[in-house]
Design an enzyme around this catalytic site. Sequence first.
Site: not given
Ligand SMILES: CC(C)(COP(=O)(O)OP(=O)(O)OC[C@H]1O[C@@H](n2cnc3c(N)ncnc32)[C@H](O)[C@@H]1OP(=O)(O)O)[C@@H](O)C(=O)NCCC(=O)NCCSC(=O)CC(=O)CCCCCCCCCCCCC(=O)O
Length: 719
Positions: A61, A100, A103, A123
């Site tokens: 996400a 995500g 997923e 997450e």
């Molecule tokens: C991917 C990495 C391993 C890459 O690492 P690296 O190469 O070292 O580069 P980085 O410097 O880390 O990253 C580069 C750059 O990218 C940005 N970035 C990285 N990942 C993301 C991302 N996922 N989103 C946005 N930006 C991202 C990072 O910030 C850098 O930019 P900068 O900050 O400008 O320097 C590494 O980056 C990493 O580990 N990333 C995170 C991966 C991660 O954790 N992914 C999971 C995300 S959460 C997710 O996926 C959850 C879901 O999908 C579920 C969603 C369901 C949503 C449903 C919502 C429902 C809510 C219900 C509640 C309702 C409440 C109410 O009732 O109101």
Amino acid sequence: MAQYTRVSGFVGLITLQNPPVNALSAPVRQGIVDTVQRALSDPEVKSVVICGQNGIFCGGADIKEFGTDMFGPPLIPMIHAIEAANKPVVAAIEGIALGGGLELALGCHYRIAHSKARLGLPEVTLGLLPAAGGSQRLPRLIGVPAALNLITTGRHVTAAEALQLGIVDQVTDHNTVDAAVKFALRVGGQSLDARRISTYPCPQQPDLDALFEDVMQKVRQSARGAIAPVACVQAVRAAATLPYTQGMEREKELMATLFTSGQARALQYCFFAQRAVGRWKMPNGARWDTSKPRPVHKAAVIGLGTMGRGITVALAQTGLSVIAVESQEKQLMEAKQAVSGMLERGAKRRGVAPVLDRISYSQDIQAVADVDLVIEAVFEDMALKTKVFRQLSAVCKPGTLLCTNTSALDVDQLASETPNPELVVGMHFFAPAHVMKLLEVVYGSRSSPEAVATAMQLGKKMGKASVAVGNCRGFVGNRMLKLYLEQASFLLEEGATPELVDGALEEFGFPMGVFRMSDLSGLDVGWRIRKGEGLVEPGMASGQSARIRQGRRYSPLGDLLYEQGRFGLKTSRGWYQYDKPGSRVARSDPWVHSFLEEYRARHGLVARNIDHQEVLERCLYAMINEGFHILEDGIAAGPEDIDVIYVFGFGWPRHRGGPMFYADMVGLAKVMEKLEHYHQAHPDVPYLQPSNLLRKLVASGSPPIHTWGEVIKKLHSQL
Ligand SMILES: CC(C)(COP(=O)(O)OP(=O)(O)OC[C@H]1O[C@@H](n2cnc3c(N)ncnc32)[C@H](O)[C@@H]1OP(=O)(O)O)[C@@H](O)C(=O)NCCC(=O)NCCSC(=O)CC(=O)CCCCCCCCCCCCC(=O)O
Ligand SMILES: NC(=O)C1=CN([C@@H]2O[C@H](COP(=O)(O)OP(=O)(O)OC[C@H]3O[C@@H](n4cnc5c(N)ncnc54)[C@H](O)[C@@H]3O)[C@@H](O)[C@H]2O)C=CC1
């Protein structure tokens, strides 16, 4: 966005496009919905492949969307539509499939990964759970124990492990998209009945209740108050015990609580803060994107005590050749053994060969003549360090960077002793240096941008969260820590016990309270620092004056324990007692309690009841107030720098975001009001007086943390 093309005649290829990690932003989700629809309605298309551009499948996400008004198609129905498709959908996983992203892949009918890909559901590290069906599909695919492990830790697995666990169907060393297209052509037209994970029963597990009870207990223990790991266990339990649809309901319910929680905000703040500190800047305008680091292939470490040994290991493990210099023969022999042991244990853990041959040892400082960078780690003694820096300047080739691991001494003074002060910076590691993930890179007033860039880049290569900070006594971490420690001692004088203070701090989420930490690092260390500052006066003087040093309140309690030979763990007696030297199990010590009572009696102090709230307010707000001074002084560029230092170097609970984020959450007005209250009660503790910056922020209506920079700028322009 998602691009659609038809390849090999019969395969619809969907490419996610959202650099740098193809996060599932609203336009990407919309793109997937549209292109999947297009592929499914094209009669020529027999199967579909989903991949990501630039060799990255998907980072999950878009975290930047959280906390905003989210729009665009939601993930869950999008993934359901893919799983329900009547044509095979294959995920071609290169680079990463996280959160995500995984997923989405679990909603596909097949998954093919490149051998270098990493997969995971991280997450939990953002205060969430995999709420796009991940908590329900993964246990159905790989079983409850393996899914619990992945979901509660958020760890990434390699493609090889993913294959072994059954997360992916095939791993390739070649072009993953080509392999996926070939695969898609082969399975086109085959039945998909057995490929929809949501229809799988969760694999049977003997004694499910006992398993969950055991995992929940362990998770609660290690979570230190974080709620997401607990919710992750509850979600997997729902997968194991409920039909899929009801499991999804439970997943949603649990996510609703997490999604808007302060802990999720804190953890997501930490994620971005960790990255923001890499974009360092110095008050003179030098910055990360205009400063070129120098290459470092060969480094030297001077002084092989506690720190030098760890630094040597960390450098060698990063791939550098290291010359390790120690002046004392006995120390050198012991250090060789200790370093080899650390390298061997580390290599065993990682399943690689130890890199013993990268290190050469010497008693002679001349051995460092051809290194690119030196890290000095001799005793904390300015005269000694000055002598060493003068020797290094004479011995090293021109341009060698000279770094000091001093905990608190003046980097400018050291630099001024060398002919090239621009080559001098602090590289302040934390003990044990090969384990702790923090590095403070301390720039002096004459450090060159290249020197700072080189130290920052080396820190990053070593896997450290590296934070550039200005030069002052104790820099950022130790400058704030001093007040935290001092408040804890004052609380003992006023009636608390080490157990009470530590209990409050551990309940807050620190892995250990201040007194257990002090026992671990050694009471002799603090004593030496205070002695160096001219604060220590031996003996048991009594009365008010004995508790005033340099014009302000002082607690000699730590000094008195030191004089009793109670150095902490190493002597098996400190603020607690231990069964034997080195034992980690702290037990209450009645001697300490009587000692405190006698001490209070001698000084005419009347013990009063102190509760956890006061402990937290006194210890944490004092430290936070100093954080505001540090920002005001320009020693840290922003609150993120301070928070990263505290989370990575001092065990500040990540789910509370760091001290400055915590202040923002508590409310700046409340922090200020409490500080005023405690300052009134303790006028002999000047640092309890709210800082100028804190007052200014409160007067500006307590703006959110990411805008504090504006107020700081204004404050500086008024000076
Ligand atoms: C991917 C990495 C391993 C890459 O690492 P690296 O190469 O070292 O580069 P980085 O410097 O880390 O990253 C580069 C750059 O990218 C940005 N970035 C990285 N990942 C993301 C991302 N996922 N989103 C946005 N930006 C991202 C990072 O910030 C850098 O930019 P900068 O900050 O400008 O320097 C590494 O980056 C990493 O580990 N990333 C995170 C991966 C991660 O954790 N992914 C999971 C995300 S959460 C997710 O996926 C959850 C879901 O999908 C579920 C969603 C369901 C949503 C449903 C919502 C429902 C809510 C219900 C509640 C309702 C409440 C109410 O009732 O109101
Ligand atoms: N111990 C800790 O937790 C931390 C210490 N530091 C800082 O790191 C530095 C080193 O601290 P420690 O490792 O704890 O000290 P230590 O006392 O364990 O080791 C210092 C070593 O330097 C050697 N040495 C002294 N003079 C030398 C010389 N001229 N040439 C070569 N070797 C020499 C000593 O023989 C000794 O082995 C200090 O500046 C300290 O403030 C920084 C972070 C944490």
